[in-house]
Motif scaffolding. Structure first.
Motif, PDB file in Angstrom:
ATOM      1  N   ASP A  94      73.223  64.872  19.998  1.00 44.43           N
ATOM      2  CA  ASP A  94      74.481  64.282  19.533  1.00 44.43           C
ATOM      3  C   ASP A  94      75.488  64.354  20.676  1.00 44.43           C
ATOM      4  N   TYR A  95      75.871  63.191  21.209  1.00 41.60           N
ATOM      5  CA  TYR A  95      76.804  63.157  22.340  1.00 41.60           C
ATOM      6  C   TYR A  95      78.260  63.153  21.893  1.00 41.60           C
ATOM      7  N   GLY A  96      78.502  63.108  20.579  1.00 37.99           N
ATOM      8  CA  GLY A  96      79.852  63.291  20.066  1.00 37.99           C
ATOM      9  C   GLY A  96      80.752  62.088  20.118  1.00 37.99           C
ATOM     10  N   SER A  97      80.201  60.897  20.345  1.00 33.46           N
ATOM     11  CA  SER A  97      81.050  59.708  20.446  1.00 33.46           C
ATOM     12  C   SER A  97      81.586  59.265  19.091  1.00 33.46           C
ATOM     13  N   GLY A  98      80.939  59.701  18.023  1.00 38.87           N
ATOM     14  CA  GLY A  98      81.318  59.260  16.687  1.00 38.87           C
ATOM     15  C   GLY A  98      80.479  58.102  16.192  1.00 38.87           C
ATOM     16  N   LYS A  99      79.690  57.483  17.087  1.00 44.63           N
ATOM     17  CA  LYS A  99      78.788  56.411  16.675  1.00 44.63           C
ATOM     18  C   LYS A  99      77.590  57.005  15.935  1.00 44.63           C
ATOM     19  N   ASP A 100      76.756  56.117  15.391  1.00 45.09           N
ATOM     20  CA  ASP A 100      75.472  56.562  14.859  1.00 45.09           C
ATOM     21  C   ASP A 100      74.738  57.288  15.982  1.00 45.09           C
ATOM     22  N   VAL A 101      74.344  58.522  15.742  1.00 45.14           N
ATOM     23  CA  VAL A 101      73.726  59.320  16.801  1.00 45.14           C
ATOM     24  C   VAL A 101      72.443  58.668  17.301  1.00 45.14           C
ATOM     25  N   ASN A 102      71.752  57.928  16.437  1.00 46.15           N
ATOM     26  CA  ASN A 102      70.541  57.232  16.869  1.00 46.15           C
ATOM     27  C   ASN A 102      70.827  56.205  17.962  1.00 46.15           C
ATOM     28  N   ARG A 142      58.883  54.469  20.521  1.00 43.87           N
ATOM     29  CA  ARG A 142      58.371  53.749  21.687  1.00 43.87           C
ATOM     30  C   ARG A 142      58.141  54.687  22.867  1.00 43.87           C
ATOM     31  N   VAL A 143      59.039  55.648  23.037  1.00 47.70           N
ATOM     32  CA  VAL A 143      58.900  56.571  24.166  1.00 47.70           C
ATOM     33  C   VAL A 143      57.694  57.483  23.970  1.00 47.70           C
ATOM     34  N   LEU A 144      57.517  58.012  22.769  1.00 48.32           N
ATOM     35  CA  LEU A 144      56.445  58.983  22.534  1.00 48.32           C
ATOM     36  C   LEU A 144      55.106  58.330  22.215  1.00 48.32           C
ATOM     37  N   LEU A 145      55.125  57.193  21.528  1.00 49.18           N
ATOM     38  CA  LEU A 145      53.882  56.553  21.097  1.00 49.18           C
ATOM     39  C   LEU A 145      53.545  55.296  21.889  1.00 49.18           C
ATOM     40  N   GLY A 146      54.533  54.756  22.581  1.00 53.70           N
ATOM     41  CA  GLY A 146      54.305  53.515  23.305  1.00 53.70           C
ATOM     42  C   GLY A 146      54.354  52.288  22.424  1.00 53.70           C
ATOM     43  N   LYS A 147      54.841  52.437  21.193  1.00 51.10           N
ATOM     44  CA  LYS A 147      54.905  51.305  20.268  1.00 51.10           C
ATOM     45  C   LYS A 147      55.900  51.624  19.161  1.00 51.10           C
ATOM     46  N   ARG A 148      56.258  50.591  18.410  1.00 49.04           N
ATOM     47  CA  ARG A 148      57.135  50.776  17.273  1.00 49.04           C
ATOM     48  C   ARG A 148      56.368  51.397  16.106  1.00 49.04           C
ATOM     49  N   SER A 149      57.044  52.249  15.352  1.00 46.51           N
ATOM     50  CA  SER A 149      56.484  52.830  14.135  1.00 46.51           C
ATOM     51  C   SER A 149      57.412  52.486  12.975  1.00 46.51           C
ATOM     52  N   ARG A 150      56.902  51.731  12.034  1.00 48.67           N
ATOM     53  CA  ARG A 150      57.721  51.353  10.883  1.00 48.67           C
ATOM     54  C   ARG A 150      58.147  52.580  10.082  1.00 48.67           C
ATOM     55  N   LEU A 151      57.266  53.563  10.007  1.00 45.20           N
ATOM     56  CA  LEU A 151      57.590  54.779   9.264  1.00 45.20           C
ATOM     57  C   LEU A 151      58.734  55.537   9.931  1.00 45.20           C
ATOM     58  N   PRO A 164      68.187  55.301  23.585  1.00 48.02           N
ATOM     59  CA  PRO A 164      68.722  55.797  22.315  1.00 48.02           C
ATOM     60  C   PRO A 164      67.600  56.385  21.471  1.00 48.02           C
ATOM     61  N   TYR A 165      67.973  57.234  20.523  1.00 45.74           N
ATOM     62  CA  TYR A 165      66.943  57.866  19.693  1.00 45.74           C
ATOM     63  C   TYR A 165      66.220  56.849  18.815  1.00 45.74           C
ATOM     64  N   TRP A 166      66.830  55.681  18.640  1.00 46.68           N
ATOM     65  CA  TRP A 166      66.121  54.605  17.939  1.00 46.68           C
ATOM     66  C   TRP A 166      64.784  54.305  18.601  1.00 46.68           C
ATOM     67  N   LEU A 224      64.611  57.084  10.415  1.00 47.23           N
ATOM     68  CA  LEU A 224      65.823  57.103  11.232  1.00 47.23           C
ATOM     69  C   LEU A 224      66.959  56.325  10.576  1.00 47.23           C
ATOM     70  N   THR A 225      66.614  55.381   9.731  1.00 44.89           N
ATOM     71  CA  THR A 225      67.634  54.594   9.038  1.00 44.89           C
ATOM     72  C   THR A 225      68.404  55.433   8.026  1.00 44.89           C
ATOM     73  N   HIS A 226      67.889  56.623   7.720  1.00 42.47           N
ATOM     74  CA  HIS A 226      68.509  57.475   6.693  1.00 42.47           C
ATOM     75  C   HIS A 226      68.811  58.859   7.276  1.00 42.47           C
ATOM     76  N   PRO A 227      69.833  58.966   8.142  1.00 42.88           N
ATOM     77  CA  PRO A 227      70.142  60.255   8.775  1.00 42.88           C
ATOM     78  C   PRO A 227      70.824  61.250   7.843  1.00 42.88           C
ATOM     79  N   SER A 228      71.432  60.774   6.767  1.00 37.97           N
ATOM     80  CA  SER A 228      72.044  61.682   5.795  1.00 37.97           C
ATOM     81  C   SER A 228      71.069  61.894   4.639  1.00 37.97           C
ATOM     82  N   HIS A 229      71.412  62.837   3.775  1.00 37.10           N
ATOM     83  CA  HIS A 229      70.567  63.084   2.601  1.00 37.10           C
ATOM     84  C   HIS A 229      70.969  62.092   1.507  1.00 37.10           C
TER      85      HIS A 229
END
Length: 766
Positions: free
Chosen positions: A729-737, A412-421, A406-408, A426-431
């Motif tokens: 966006d796979y269109g399931s209607g869930k949070d895209v992340n 981890r995929v790009l950096l190999g670790k969690r990034s709090r920033l 998942p995009y969450w 990602l917690t705020h996908p809308s404006h």
């Protein structure tokens, strides 16, 4: 519009990007060719002798009706030939001719060549070694210059030899195959060789020479600590050394030391200040949390500046990207000393970063790593210590694309670790309020009563500037705001326009030194200088294909006639048509994309602005009829899709092209990707109704201005986003992340019906 370049033109473009201007010659001179067997590469031991031989053969026959251009080119030929005294005389003659005229590229070149020729002459006479000879010659020619002129010369000298190596290698490879080269290209090659070879000898001497010059011209403080609430902000301050009395200040509030232009501002007669986001030091160290405290900290820095003895109490903020955002963040607090802001492609949090069209970009991870954390990517993460940064990040994008995460987990995929920033973003996908609090509110926009200047480009450097400009005018119709728009992308709008931009040849009038234009506008605001003619009205835009600038009070005016085109849904097969009226007889145009298919992972996405073939991957095209006459279009594309989607959400991509009579296609604005569930209301997500026909209104957050030639066609390309470098966006209607490839159970299908249309304003009155 221009024809696509030949191989020769591409090499000439590479040379001209580095300031190697090709001479204007009488028509008969272009026929002269010179036999030439290039060396293997610029480091070949035979290269110097081969280039000397070429220069010696050009010198006796070279002519030019433009005396200044002649002297500039002859000087270069004489230096490469080893005729240093003659070169010094030619350079001196050119400097004499340029006295009393603007200190332009010819004046800079006369100074640069004069320094080098003089140094080589002293060395050849056996009096001193090259290092001492260059120092003497540098001091002799640079010391008499004023601060702005000296700064321009030193900026040119700072271009490293490595910047000339690749264009030189490309030219050698090209002419090796041909065996000879025309006079104009031969002159450009000699100039590039001189730029490369000379810098290899003097680049190591520059830091000490620059320090001596700057020390005599400016008073510089390298790490000033400015108190702000709960901490300090680090800054560098540069003042003109011979200033009489207090001066106005130009402030840049940034997180990137590479943007430090305090000395350039001081060279213009201001106090130059570069202040850094809380936590960052002038050497680029220290992690920061972007956006959070910039507004109050920048305002506190402005108040501090106004209290200094060297300040006359007036401050103008300037910036690009993040520092452009910081200028707006400060303006919303209305510090008394802030008299204007001048930005180039400012960032707008939640609008164009870290998402655009409410679609997150993987580039946010790289930006957070390099700019917020100021840390290089660990070798254990990228797996290839020899690859360049761009290649490393592209490989990481491919890793993400091939996986089923998942995009969450993008950090981890790009950096190999969690990034709090990254997790916070990602917690705020809308404006939502998280992003809104960083930008001026409607009330704050209404109270911003200082002059504002913004520059934006048609090809990916516009969303932030357009947001600030439109919101400022919407909430304060009488605002003193000026917008300049042209055919620039994120790089060229900051670093300058080359002769071509990603395959497109801009009109000559588009070649504008935007940072210099900004200084001229600031001189108008603070010193009462004449307002630059290019900024004659609120909106100033370059019309591609017309080689003209236009000036208007509004970007989009109600009196302009719209050009509305309907998507043809009656015909089978592609390309579909764009029609002046809705198609009759029903039917629909269909697009199906398998979002789980990863076989295209190694297929690069084109970024050319001019091409012979339209992009077809995951997209559908609609082609208009040939235009009966030349037509100007301006503004943002708007439209309504009359669609039946198979899923509850879709990420669309919209592009508009001019297809010329010859069949070439010119992109008119950077492709715009947007999430359908946020179209027209980025604050709250509204899912589509899967399997039902519905209307989706949208506005492309891009702008363009172009004169379409008679016989050209408009081409609309609509795609579905499926790229390795962004959220899918796979269109399931869930949070895209939270979605994964598993959610792509079947291909996503969209059908367009007869009421679908797009429209854009024309230059005609309705």
């Amino acid at each position: 519009m221009r024809r696509k370049e030949s191989t020769v033109s591409r090499v000439r473009r590479a040379l001209m990007r580095l300031g190697v201007a090709l001479p204007a010659l009488p028509s008969w001179a272009w026929a002269a060719d010179f036999g030439f067997r290039p060396p293997r590469d610029p480091e070949d031991a035979a290269a110097e002798g081969l280039m000397r031989d070429l220069a010696e053969r050009i010198l006796p026959v070279y002519q030019d009706v433009d005396k200044d251009a002649f002297l500039a080119n002859v000087t270069a030929l004489q230096i490469v030939s080893g005729a240093y005294r003659a070169a010094q005389d030619s350079s001196r003659s050119l400097r004499e001719r340029r006295k009393g005229k603007p200190f332009d590229v010819l004046a800079e070149r006369a100074t640069l060549d004069g320094i080098y020729a003089g140094a080589r002459m002293l060395e050849a006479q056996g009096r001193v070694g090259f290092a001492e000879a260059y120092a003497r010659s540098f001091d002799e020619l640079v010391s008499p210059l004023d601060n702005a002129q000296a700064q321009a010369v030193m900026a040119r000298l700072e271009i490293p030899a490595a910047a000339f190596r690749e264009p030189l290698r490309q030219a050698f490879d090209l002419w090796r195959a041909k065996g000879s080269l025309p006079e104009a290209e031969a002159l450009a090659l000699v100039r590039t060789w001189l730029s490369y070879q000379s810098r290899r000898s003097f680049s190591g001497l520059l830091p000490e020479l620059f320090a001596a010059q700057n020390g005599s011209r400016y008073v510089a403080q390298a790490d000033v600590r400015i108190p702000v609430r709960g901490g300090v902000v680090h800054a560098s301050v540069v003042r003109p050394g011979r200033a009489e009395g207090p001066l106005p200040a130009l402030l840049r509030f940034t997180l990137d030391p590479a943007e430090d232009d305090a000395r350039r501002s001081a060279a213009r007669g201001y106090v130059g200040i570069t202040a850094y986001v809380r936590g960052r030091t002038p050497d680029g160290k220290g992690a920061v949390w972007p956006f959070v405290r910039d507004s109050e900290d920048a305002a506190a820095v402005i108040d501090w500046i106004a209290r200094q003895a060297w300040s006359d109490g007036r401050v103008v903020m300037l910036g690009e990207g993040y520092s452009g955002y910081a200028a707006w963040a400060a303006a919303r607090r209305r510090p008394a000393a802030l008299k204007a802001i001048a930005t180039i492609a400012p960032m707008a949090p939640g609008i164009d970063f870290p998402m655009a069209g409410q679609i997150f970009r993987n580039a946010m991870v790289r930006w957070a790593q390099e700019h917020a954390l100021a840390e290089p990517l660990h070798a254990s993460t990228n797996g290839d210590a020899d690859a360049g940064p761009d290649a490393v990040w592209q490989a990481l994008d491919a890793r993400w694309y091939r996986g089923n995460r998942p995009y969450w987990d993008i950090d981890r995929v790009l950096l190999g670790k969690r990034s709090r920033l990254i997790r916070t973003w990602l917690t705020h996908p809308s404006h939502d309020r998280y992003w809104q609090k960083f930008l001026p509110s409607a009330d704050q926009f209404a109270r911003i009563d200082i002059p504002v200047l913004s520059f934006a480009g048609y090809f990916g450097a516009d969303a932030g500037a357009l947001h600030f400009h439109r919101e400022h005018l919407r909430n304060r119709p009488q605002a003193d705001t000026t917008l300049l728009l042209g055919p620039y992308d994120a790089s060229s709008i900051r670093r300058g326009m080359a002769t071509t931009l990603r395959g497109y040849t801009p009109d000559p009038v588009a070649h504008v030194d935007l940072p210099e234009l900004r200084y001229q506008w600031i001189d108008h605001i603070l010193k009462g200088a004449n307002k630059p003619a290019l900024l004659a009205d609120r909106v100033n835009y370059q019309v591609m294909g017309a080689d003209q600038w236009r000036h208007a009070p509004l970007l989009e005016a109600p009196e302009r006639a719209p050009l509305r085109l309907y998507l043809d849904t009656s015909a089978r097969g592609e390309p579909h048509r764009l029609l002046p009226a809705p198609a009759e007889g029903g039917g629909n145009a269909r697009l199906s994309v398998d979002l789980a298919d990863r076989r295209d992972v190694r297929t690069p996405w084109p970024d050319a602005l001019r091409m012979k073939q339209l992009p077809a991957r995951n997209s559908i095209s609609f082609v208009g009829d040939p235009l009966p006459e030349g037509t100007e279009i301006i503004g943002s594309l708007r439209g309504v899709f009359d669609i039946t989607p198979s899923r509850q959400d879709v990420d669309f991509s919209v592009s508009l092209y001019e297809q010329t009579a010859s069949g070439e296609c010119q992109l008119l604005f950077d492709p715009y990707d947007f999430r359908a569930s946020y179209a027209g209301h980025r604050v709250r997500r509204r899912l589509l109704r899967a399997g039902e026909r519905q209307l989706l209104a949208f506005t492309v957050e891009r702008v363009t201005a172009c004169r379409l030639a008679a016989g050209s066609r408009l081409v609309l390309v609509v795609g579905i986003n499926k790229r390795p470098d962004r959220q899918i966006d796979y269109g399931s209607g869930k949070d895209v992340n939270s979605e994964t490839v598993t959610d792509a159970k079947w291909p996503l299908r969209v059908r367009w019906h007869a009421r679908s249309y797009v429209e854009i304003q024309t230059g005609k009155s309705s």
